[in-house]
Motif scaffolding. Sequence first.
Motif, short mmCIF file in Angstrom:
data_model
loop_
_atom_site.label_atom_id
_atom_site.label_comp_id
_atom_site.label_asym_id
_atom_site.label_seq_id
_atom_site.Cartn_x
_atom_site.Cartn_y
_atom_site.Cartn_z
N GLU A 158 0.63 4.09 -2.67
CA GLU A 158 0.47 5.44 -2.44
C GLU A 158 1.56 6.37 -3.06
N ASP A 188 -8.81 5.82 -4.09
CA ASP A 188 -9.51 5.84 -2.96
C ASP A 188 -10.85 5.20 -3.14
N THR A 212 0.74 6.52 -6.77
CA THR A 212 -0.21 7.73 -6.84
C THR A 212 0.21 9.17 -6.72
N GLU A 253 0.75 -1.23 0.14
CA GLU A 253 0.16 -0.14 0.02
C GLU A 253 0.79 1.27 0.03
#
Length: 258
Positions: free
Chosen positions: A60, A225, A63, A56
């Motif tokens: 992130e 999200d 992103t 994760e």
Amino acid sequence: MRELREAAGISGKRLAMTAGVTQPTISKIETGKMLPSVEMVTRLSEAIGLGSETREDLLEELTRISTDIATWRRSGGRGEAKQTMLAERERATALRRSFHPAVVPGLLQTAEYARQIFVRSMFLSEEEMSRAVAARMERQTLLYSSDHRFEFLITEAALRVRLGPAAVMRAQLDRLANLSTLTNVRLGIVPWSAELPRVALHGFAIFDEQRVAVETYTSELTLTDSRDVETYVRLFEDLSTVALFDDSARTILGQLAE
């Protein structure tokens, strides 16, 4: 990524084989010459055996980087390289749903319609354009794979936009009619006469209800999200309630062709 791979005691060659990619791809990612997709990061993380928290963190970071620099320049970012990236993303997706208010989606375009799109982008040389068209046509082979499903919503306005001679437009409408008969393709047309249940300000694509891609003229925003994804899923479903499908869609395609 290289530090994580080496910490796990895995060679670049072994990682490439396990993840099902080429070794040069691994090298380009680890040396910063290539920005990987979300799907690629996920595949590499699984191949290395990273925990969910580390994975994760990587996603992130991707992103953040993508939001900052995912701008394909006029040197051809919308060309062959862009098509290759899209193909990779689509191969990793079981269900792709997308809404198109301005033009026919790339996966459904004829070669000549695609060429007219690239000509009007003003970004590509003749050679770059030819390679981009060929790469876009290659992407379309996935439409015939039973392992992948596609749902497209196209506005009547997008179908009426003239991007070439009448013959080009008629051929494009005919191709849409033919592709709409594929069992794994669901094609819906939102007619001008429909009263829209929601306002759709731009086009978008949903990949397995895990991420949404929103494309502008110069860049792309990837939303992961869960709240954002849910919003776009609901928007797509609401727009679907006023779309025409199957024989009704093919009827309006025939009328537009005439």
